[in-house]
Design a protein around this motif. Structure first.
Motif, mmCIF file in Angstrom:
data_model
loop_
_atom_site.group_PDB
_atom_site.id
_atom_site.type_symbol
_atom_site.label_atom_id
_atom_site.label_comp_id
_atom_site.label_asym_id
_atom_site.label_seq_id
_atom_site.Cartn_x
_atom_site.Cartn_y
_atom_site.Cartn_z
ATOM 1 N N ILE A 30 1.012 -1.377 0.345
ATOM 2 C CA ILE A 30 -0.212 -0.173 0.284
ATOM 3 C C ILE A 30 1.096 1.415 0.292
ATOM 4 C CG2 ILE A 30 -1.656 1.167 1.502
ATOM 5 C CD1 ILE A 30 -2.665 -1.456 2.552
ATOM 6 N N GLY A 31 0.057 2.509 -0.877
ATOM 7 C CA GLY A 31 1.204 3.351 -0.763
ATOM 8 C C GLY A 31 1.911 3.897 -1.607
ATOM 9 N N HIS A 32 2.660 4.690 -2.322
ATOM 10 C CA HIS A 32 2.961 5.133 -3.892
ATOM 11 C C HIS A 32 4.740 5.620 -3.215
ATOM 12 C CE1 HIS A 32 -0.841 5.051 -5.510
ATOM 13 N NE2 HIS A 32 -0.779 6.119 -5.378
ATOM 14 N N ILE A 33 4.808 5.795 -1.659
ATOM 15 C CA ILE A 33 6.667 6.907 -1.849
ATOM 16 C C ILE A 33 7.218 5.460 -0.771
ATOM 17 C CG2 ILE A 33 6.924 8.350 -0.393
ATOM 18 C CD1 ILE A 33 4.757 9.044 -2.587
ATOM 19 N N ALA A 58 13.992 10.568 -1.035
ATOM 20 C CA ALA A 58 13.714 12.046 -1.956
ATOM 21 C C ALA A 58 12.210 12.661 -1.930
ATOM 22 C CB ALA A 58 13.856 10.612 -3.420
ATOM 23 N N VAL A 59 11.116 12.411 -1.638
ATOM 24 C CA VAL A 59 10.527 12.620 -1.288
ATOM 25 C C VAL A 59 10.441 13.611 0.504
ATOM 26 C CG1 VAL A 59 7.756 12.501 -0.772
ATOM 27 C CG2 VAL A 59 8.673 11.269 -2.316
ATOM 28 N N PHE A 60 11.050 13.121 1.443
ATOM 29 C CA PHE A 60 11.012 13.431 2.074
ATOM 30 C C PHE A 60 12.935 13.760 2.731
ATOM 31 C CE2 PHE A 60 6.721 11.020 2.343
ATOM 32 C CZ PHE A 60 6.113 12.120 3.318
ATOM 33 N N ASN A 227 -7.678 5.177 2.168
ATOM 34 C CA ASN A 227 -6.662 3.819 2.800
ATOM 35 C C ASN A 227 -5.455 4.381 3.728
ATOM 36 O OD1 ASN A 227 -4.666 5.007 1.954
ATOM 37 N ND2 ASN A 227 -4.001 3.327 0.278
ATOM 38 N N ASN A 228 -5.238 5.382 3.982
ATOM 39 C CA ASN A 228 -5.058 5.520 5.600
ATOM 40 C C ASN A 228 -6.069 5.524 7.336
ATOM 41 O OD1 ASN A 228 -2.621 6.098 4.531
ATOM 42 N ND2 ASN A 228 -2.304 7.803 3.314
ATOM 43 N N VAL A 229 -7.350 5.353 6.197
ATOM 44 C CA VAL A 229 -8.264 4.896 8.062
ATOM 45 C C VAL A 229 -8.024 3.280 8.422
ATOM 46 C CG1 VAL A 229 -10.533 5.401 8.768
ATOM 47 C CG2 VAL A 229 -9.612 7.150 7.106
ATOM 48 N N VAL A 242 -3.163 6.429 9.701
ATOM 49 C CA VAL A 242 -1.839 6.243 9.803
ATOM 50 C C VAL A 242 -1.252 6.886 8.790
ATOM 51 C CG1 VAL A 242 -2.086 3.916 10.451
ATOM 52 C CG2 VAL A 242 -2.032 4.590 7.722
ATOM 53 N N ASP A 243 -0.171 6.662 8.741
ATOM 54 C CA ASP A 243 0.933 8.008 6.996
ATOM 55 C C ASP A 243 0.885 9.320 8.006
ATOM 56 O OD1 ASP A 243 1.937 8.905 5.355
ATOM 57 O OD2 ASP A 243 0.857 7.992 3.650
ATOM 58 N N LEU A 244 1.481 8.843 9.085
ATOM 59 C CA LEU A 244 1.750 10.836 9.455
ATOM 60 C C LEU A 244 2.741 11.237 9.146
ATOM 61 C CD1 LEU A 244 1.197 9.500 13.054
ATOM 62 C CD2 LEU A 244 -0.625 9.881 11.546
ATOM 63 N N ASP A 245 3.639 11.293 7.882
ATOM 64 C CA ASP A 245 4.907 12.273 7.635
ATOM 65 C C ASP A 245 4.313 13.256 7.349
ATOM 66 O OD1 ASP A 245 6.500 9.371 7.742
ATOM 67 O OD2 ASP A 245 5.325 9.240 5.341
ATOM 68 N N THR A 246 3.769 13.329 6.573
ATOM 69 C CA THR A 246 2.656 14.884 6.520
ATOM 70 C C THR A 246 1.932 15.463 6.967
ATOM 71 O OG1 THR A 246 0.713 14.298 5.665
ATOM 72 C CG2 THR A 246 3.125 14.378 3.442
ATOM 73 N N VAL A 247 1.894 15.450 8.303
ATOM 74 C CA VAL A 247 1.350 16.287 9.454
ATOM 75 C C VAL A 247 1.899 17.223 9.891
ATOM 76 C CG1 VAL A 247 0.300 16.407 12.164
ATOM 77 C CG2 VAL A 247 -0.119 13.734 10.351
ATOM 78 N N ARG A 321 -0.374 17.191 -9.897
ATOM 79 C CA ARG A 321 0.602 16.179 -9.750
ATOM 80 C C ARG A 321 0.873 15.238 -10.680
ATOM 81 N NH1 ARG A 321 0.712 15.574 -3.406
ATOM 82 N NH2 ARG A 321 2.323 14.695 -3.558
ATOM 83 N N PHE A 322 -0.334 14.326 -10.561
ATOM 84 C CA PHE A 322 -0.087 12.892 -11.242
ATOM 85 C C PHE A 322 0.493 13.186 -13.192
ATOM 86 C CE2 PHE A 322 -3.154 11.264 -8.168
ATOM 87 C CZ PHE A 322 -2.248 10.163 -8.353
ATOM 88 N N LEU A 323 -0.263 14.323 -12.758
ATOM 89 C CA LEU A 323 0.519 14.709 -14.703
ATOM 90 C C LEU A 323 1.571 15.161 -15.180
ATOM 91 C CD1 LEU A 323 -0.824 15.323 -17.953
ATOM 92 C CD2 LEU A 323 -1.620 17.261 -16.905
HETATM 93 C C1 GN1 Z 1 0.935 9.743 -1.770
HETATM 94 O O1 GN1 Z 1 1.502 7.897 1.180
HETATM 95 P P1 GN1 Z 1 0.336 7.606 -0.155
HETATM 96 O O2 GN1 Z 1 1.290 7.072 -1.865
HETATM 97 O O3 GN1 Z 1 -0.999 7.271 0.317
HETATM 98 C C2 GN1 Z 1 0.836 11.427 -1.753
HETATM 99 C C3 GN1 Z 1 0.293 11.898 -2.030
HETATM 100 C C4 GN1 Z 1 -1.323 12.115 -2.717
HETATM 101 C C5 GN1 Z 1 -0.846 9.915 -2.521
HETATM 102 C C6 GN1 Z 1 -1.715 9.844 -4.135
HETATM 103 C C7 GN1 Z 1 3.969 12.387 0.316
HETATM 104 O O4 GN1 Z 1 0.300 9.095 -0.978
HETATM 105 O O5 GN1 Z 1 -0.386 12.942 -1.361
HETATM 106 O O6 GN1 Z 1 -2.607 12.436 -2.857
HETATM 107 O O7 GN1 Z 1 0.229 9.291 -3.081
HETATM 108 N N1 GN1 Z 1 1.901 11.652 -0.326
HETATM 109 C C8 GN1 Z 1 2.667 11.960 -1.112
HETATM 110 O O8 GN1 Z 1 -2.278 8.683 -4.259
HETATM 111 O O9 GN1 Z 1 3.308 13.357 -2.089
#
Ligand code: GN1
Ligand code: MG
Length: 369
Positions: A30-33, A58-60, A227-229, A242-247, A321-323
């Motif tokens: 789970i998660g893109h990062i 690279a992100v944090f 999916n963070n709930v 969860v996923d508290l990196d951007t709090v 952001r995806f684009l």
């Molecule tokens: C990333 O952690 P994750 O993969 O759920 C991204 C979010 C986006 C999300 C899109 C730090 O979140 O900003 O909304 O993908 N996290 C970061 O699915 O850029």
């Protein structure tokens, strides 16, 4: 999992204050990062689990600051839950497991930052919302999260990713990516680029309201994807987020908007059949009800005024952001197929359109609660 990874995780696991022997570990997809593992330990004959996670640097760029925030936030949440006499507070907020020398992370020989959390058992998360009750739970969970953090003492939290939801800066980054056309994909995304650029007139709405002092900075989660709930297996109730990196400091709208994005459409974020992607009003109503109930104690009427708009804005910002990442050669989000980021962008833009069509009715509902 390859042997070298198993061995590396063995080494990582020994750095933390875990009173047990690691049995095995699995990669969690789970998660893109970040890179996340679920590890099972034998502790005095009982099986317990922990999360080991490698922070994506690279992100944090400043992982130590990320962890300073995470420790302050999780300790505050648990302190308040305890004071309220909450049951099972270690399932209601994450617990950071320190290293043997008391640090919240371990830096390995490659310079990678690792951290460990207590695994919250008997919960599940979903990529898509199935019932209005789940949308309600998401709204309530993140609303409570904001509410519990409203009195966090001490200095302002670090901005772990500066200007994370800054719509104008995200827009400028998109324009730069189009200009550079680094991987020659601009020609393959013309309709998306055109749509993205045409939205410029309204993208600064929240930034302007904030600059005018109309809406305040607060402590927000900033990545409130459904999916963070974590929902309790038995009751279906939200237990923790969860996923508290951007709090960090932000607008409540960033959280609410991302919930609209991820709880109101029946599809996944990368759905390719766009005819299935749309904002469903019953989901929105349940989400808004959960959120407004939980934030009643602090949310102002000025903040309330922009909640429906927030859904449009954040869905749009994540779409661009995806684009941008697609046009830059997929350097940020993890992808699983060549045009994955473009698919994700299309899904977001379809949802933006659907929200715009229903936005007046969405806001009427918010005003009526
Ligand atoms: C990333 O952690 P994750 O993969 O759920 C991204 C979010 C986006 C999300 C899109 C730090 O979140 O900003 O909304 O993908 N996290 C970061 O699915 O850029
Ligand atoms: Mg995240």
């Amino acid at each position: 999992m390859p042997l070298y990874r198993e061995q590396h995780l063995q080494e990582i696991s020994q750095q933390f204050r875990i009173y047990g022997q690691i049995l095995h570990a699995e990669l969690c997809k789970i998660g893109h990062i970040n890179e996340t593992y679920t590890a099972t330990y034998d502790q005095g004959g009982v099986t317990v689990r922990y999360i080991h996670q490698k922070i994506n640097q690279a992100v944090f760029r400043e992982p130590d600051k990320v962890m300073q925030n995470v420790v302050r936030v999780t300790e505050h949440l648990q302190r308040k839950l305890r004071a309220q006499g909450a049951r099972q507070y270690t399932r209601r907020a994450l617990t950071v497991v320190p290293t043997h020398d008391g640090k919240p992370y371990y830096v390995d020989g490659n310079g990678d930052y690792w951290r460990t959390f207590v695994f919250v058992e008997r919960v599940q998360s979903f990529e898509a919302v199935h019932t209005p009750q789940q949308a309600y739970e998401a709204g309530r969970a993140f609303g409570e999260f904001q509410s519990l953090l409203a009195d966090l003492p001490g200095d302002r939290l670090h901005e772990t990713i500066p200007d994370f939801h800054h719509a104008r800066k995200r827009f400028a980054a998109l324009k730069a990516a189009i200009e550079a056309d680094r991987v020659g994909r601009v020609a393959t995304a013309q309709p998306e680029i055109e749509f993205a650029l045409a939205q410029e007139p309204w993208i600064g709405t929240l930034l302007d309201a904030q600059a005018a002092g109309e809406i305040p900075e607060r402590i927000t989660h900033n990545d409130t994807k459904f999916n963070n709930v974590m929902l309790d297996w038995e009751t279906g109730r939200a237990l923790c987020v969860v996923d508290l990196d951007t709090v960090m400091p932000g607008l409540v709208h960033y959280d609410f908007g991302d919930m609209v994005r991820t709880t109101t459409s029946p599809t996944l974020e990368d759905e390719q059949d766009l005819s299935k992607v749309h904002m469903q009003m019953p989901m929105f109503e349940a989400l808004a009800r959960g959120y407004l109930e939980a934030t009643r104690g602090f949310l102002t009427s000025a903040e309330k005024k922009y909640l429906a708009f927030a859904g449009r804005l954040i869905t749009y910002v994540i779409g661009i952001r995806f684009l941008t990442d697609y046009l830059s050669g997929d350097v940020y989000f993890r992808v699983h197929r060549p045009a994955h980021n473009l698919d994700r962008c299309r899904t977001q833009f379809k949802l933006v359109r659907s929200i715009m069509e229903q936005e007046a009715a969405m806001q009427r509902f918010v005003d009526s609660v």
